[in-house]
Design an enzyme around this catalytic site. Structure first.
Site, PDB file in Angstrom:
ATOM      1  CG  ASP A  11      24.016  44.950  41.502  1.00  0.00           C
ATOM      2  OD1 ASP A  11      23.045  45.220  41.973  1.00  0.00           O
ATOM      3  OD2 ASP A  11      24.991  44.764  42.322  1.00  0.00           O
TER       4      ASP A  11
ATOM      5  CE1 TYR B  85      29.128  48.799  44.393  1.00  0.00           C
ATOM      6  CE2 TYR B  85      28.045  47.797  42.218  1.00  0.00           C
ATOM      7  CZ  TYR B  85      28.207  47.945  43.751  1.00  0.00           C
ATOM      8  OH  TYR B  85      27.886  46.891  44.444  1.00  0.00           O
TER       9      TYR B  85
HETATM   10  P1  NDP Z   1      33.548  37.629  42.426  1.00  0.00           P
HETATM   11  O1  NDP Z   1      33.973  37.300  43.916  1.00  0.00           O
HETATM   12  O2  NDP Z   1      33.010  36.751  41.333  1.00  0.00           O
HETATM   13  O3  NDP Z   1      35.003  38.507  41.873  1.00  0.00           O
HETATM   14  C1  NDP Z   1      35.008  38.857  40.568  1.00  0.00           C
HETATM   15  C2  NDP Z   1      36.359  39.226  40.106  1.00  0.00           C
HETATM   16  O4  NDP Z   1      37.173  37.761  40.283  1.00  0.00           O
HETATM   17  C3  NDP Z   1      36.525  39.596  38.857  1.00  0.00           C
HETATM   18  O5  NDP Z   1      36.408  40.792  38.676  1.00  0.00           O
HETATM   19  C4  NDP Z   1      37.962  39.196  38.487  1.00  0.00           C
HETATM   20  O6  NDP Z   1      38.976  40.035  38.973  1.00  0.00           O
HETATM   21  C5  NDP Z   1      38.144  37.592  39.133  1.00  0.00           C
HETATM   22  N1  NDP Z   1      37.713  36.640  38.353  1.00  0.00           N
HETATM   23  C6  NDP Z   1      36.386  36.565  37.877  1.00  0.00           C
HETATM   24  N2  NDP Z   1      36.094  35.165  37.312  1.00  0.00           N
HETATM   25  C7  NDP Z   1      37.574  34.831  37.109  1.00  0.00           C
HETATM   26  C8  NDP Z   1      37.928  33.725  36.477  1.00  0.00           C
HETATM   27  N3  NDP Z   1      36.984  32.618  35.715  1.00  0.00           N
HETATM   28  N4  NDP Z   1      39.345  33.232  36.382  1.00  0.00           N
HETATM   29  C9  NDP Z   1      40.116  34.369  37.246  1.00  0.00           C
HETATM   30  N5  NDP Z   1      39.689  35.503  38.271  1.00  0.00           N
HETATM   31  C10 NDP Z   1      38.279  35.757  37.747  1.00  0.00           C
HETATM   32  O7  NDP Z   1      32.423  38.823  42.201  1.00  0.00           O
HETATM   33  P2  NDP Z   1      32.452  40.339  42.601  1.00  0.00           P
HETATM   34  O8  NDP Z   1      33.187  40.462  44.090  1.00  0.00           O
HETATM   35  O9  NDP Z   1      32.901  41.140  41.652  1.00  0.00           O
HETATM   36  O10 NDP Z   1      30.924  40.715  42.872  1.00  0.00           O
HETATM   37  C11 NDP Z   1      29.919  40.410  41.945  1.00  0.00           C
HETATM   38  C12 NDP Z   1      28.906  41.611  41.793  1.00  0.00           C
HETATM   39  O11 NDP Z   1      28.293  42.013  43.072  1.00  0.00           O
HETATM   40  C13 NDP Z   1      29.704  43.251  42.060  1.00  0.00           C
HETATM   41  O12 NDP Z   1      30.053  43.666  40.626  1.00  0.00           O
HETATM   42  C14 NDP Z   1      28.530  43.959  42.552  1.00  0.00           C
HETATM   43  O13 NDP Z   1      27.395  44.217  41.534  1.00  0.00           O
HETATM   44  C15 NDP Z   1      28.149  42.964  43.530  1.00  0.00           C
HETATM   45  N6  NDP Z   1      28.577  43.204  44.833  1.00  0.00           N
HETATM   46  C16 NDP Z   1      27.681  43.985  45.819  1.00  0.00           C
HETATM   47  C17 NDP Z   1      28.148  44.231  46.996  1.00  0.00           C
HETATM   48  C18 NDP Z   1      27.153  44.894  47.965  1.00  0.00           C
HETATM   49  O14 NDP Z   1      27.492  45.506  48.958  1.00  0.00           O
HETATM   50  N7  NDP Z   1      25.957  44.959  47.899  1.00  0.00           N
HETATM   51  C19 NDP Z   1      29.428  44.123  47.508  1.00  0.00           C
HETATM   52  C20 NDP Z   1      30.256  43.586  46.599  1.00  0.00           C
HETATM   53  C21 NDP Z   1      29.978  43.184  45.109  1.00  0.00           C
HETATM   54  P3  NDP Z   1      40.526  40.313  38.739  1.00  0.00           P
HETATM   55  O15 NDP Z   1      40.492  39.859  37.152  1.00  0.00           O
HETATM   56  O16 NDP Z   1      40.774  41.495  38.901  1.00  0.00           O
HETATM   57  O17 NDP Z   1      41.355  39.175  39.548  1.00  0.00           O
END
Ligand code: NDP
Length: 327
Positions: free
Chosen positions: A49, A54
């Protein structure tokens, strides 16, 4: 990996997918991005995605370079982009869902992602200043031109999605088939209540985002904000304010205890909980580190731990079951 048709389409999408928001072209370097794509693809993830906005286009560029380098067969994966916010828009014509921007943003995404067509193209938010007819026609025309295969919405209201369907029906156009909403243990209403009819009537497919509420649902913020984490980032102060609420942190701590008792981890419990909802076509994962993605991809195996009894215990902790209107 398991695959499921995206809503009522015939397109098989992996139940776990991988996205690049905040990470690619921004938080992590390109080598790690490549490694994460490798891990996901090798595990059977077939949907990646992305969006024009982004990292102001950089996320698509990085993903495009990786796809180009890997030479994975184009028919083995699904790649998306989204239009609305622009890629660092400076001028009024560089955003929105008007025909000009939809057309130009699609071409720019194809160029940055280095592909001939996008499998999924999302309207990233509704655009109140563009007639819905113009957007539906623009998306239909992109499909007719072979530039995109399916189109959908992200964070539209149920009414806006239905309006798009009515326009499509009126003019014999191809309507939206998927929506990309937020869905996790702390955010449920829109997905579970507002869209409830759309799963039945139009067979809405869903690619859900932030299954871990940006990491909150891993428990990593229970005792402050770790240096190397998303919510430490200055530009995301607004997100920390929304997410780091005392009441949520208390729930997260209790969910963590439950995960431990079940012999699993909180990230896995949280992602598996999303997968349990039959209206979820795919859960989009995000990660900054290999270990995170390797762990999160095991969520399908965790689903079996979520028995009716465990689901009831989760419900008692989160206390946010949305109320369905009585008709
Ligand atoms: P999550 O809520 O799963 O957050 C992911 C983040 O959490 C990671 O980047 C990392 O950040 C932390 N993380 C993930 N797994 C672990 C773990 N096992 N242990 C500890 N920390 C962890 O998902 P996203 O918010 O990234 O959303 C996923 C996707 O959804 C996005 O990439 C995008 O493609 C889509 N999206 C779409 C939106 C829309 O408006 N349509 C809005 C938002 C997202 P860190 O290490 O920095 O703490």
């Amino acid at each position: 990996m398991e695959y499921k048709n995206l809503g009522k389409t015939g397109l098989p999408i992996s139940r776990l997918s991988f996205g690049s928001w905040i990470t690619f072209g921004n938080q992590i370097d390109n080598k790690i991005s490549e490694r994460l794509m490798d891990i996901a693809y090798d595990y059977g993830v077939n949907f990646f995605d992305n969006a024009e906005t982004y990292a102001a286009g950089e996320s698509e560029r990085v993903m495009g370079d990786i796809l180009h380098k890997k030479s994975w067969s184009r028919d083995s994966y699904i790649v998306s982009s989204k239009v609305f916010f622009g890629a660092g828009a400076k001028y009024p014509t560089q955003k929105g869902l008007n025909r000009k921007h939809v057309f130009e943003a699609c071409h720019q995404a194809l160029e940055r992602l280095k592909v001939d067509y996008l499998d999924l193209y999302f309207c990233h938010r509704p655009d109140k200043s563009t007639p819905i007819e113009e957007t539906v026609w623009s998306m239909h025309q992109l499909i007719m031109q072979g530039k995109i295969l399916y189109w959908g919405t992200s964070e539209w209201s149920a009414q806006e999605i239905m309006e798009a369907h009515m326009v499509a029906k009126q003019y014999n156009l191809i309507g939206p088939v998927m929506e990309q909403p937020q869905y996790n243990l702390l955010q449920r209403h829109k997905f579970e209540v507002e869209y409830a009819q759309l799963y039945k009537t139009v067979g809405l497919g869903t690619t859900t985002w932030s299954p871990l509420a940006s990491g909150l649902l891993t428990g990593k913020y229970n005792n402050g904000i770790p240096e190397d984490s998303r919510l430490k980032r200055e530009e995301l102060g607004w997100l920390s304010e929304i997410l780091l609420q005392e009441s949520s942190l208390k729930k997260v701590a209790k969910l963590g205890d439950l995960a431990k008792e079940l012999g699993t981890t909180l990230p896995l419990l949280s992602i598996a909980w999303c997968l349990k909802n039959e209206n979820v076509s795919t859960v989009i994962l995000g990660a900054t580190k290999e270990q995170q993605l390797i762990e999160n991809l095991k969520a399908l195996e965790t689903e079996s731990l979520l028995t009716a009894e465990v689901m009831a215990r989760i419900e008692a902790i989160i206390e946010n079951a949305p109320v369905h209107p009585q008709y």
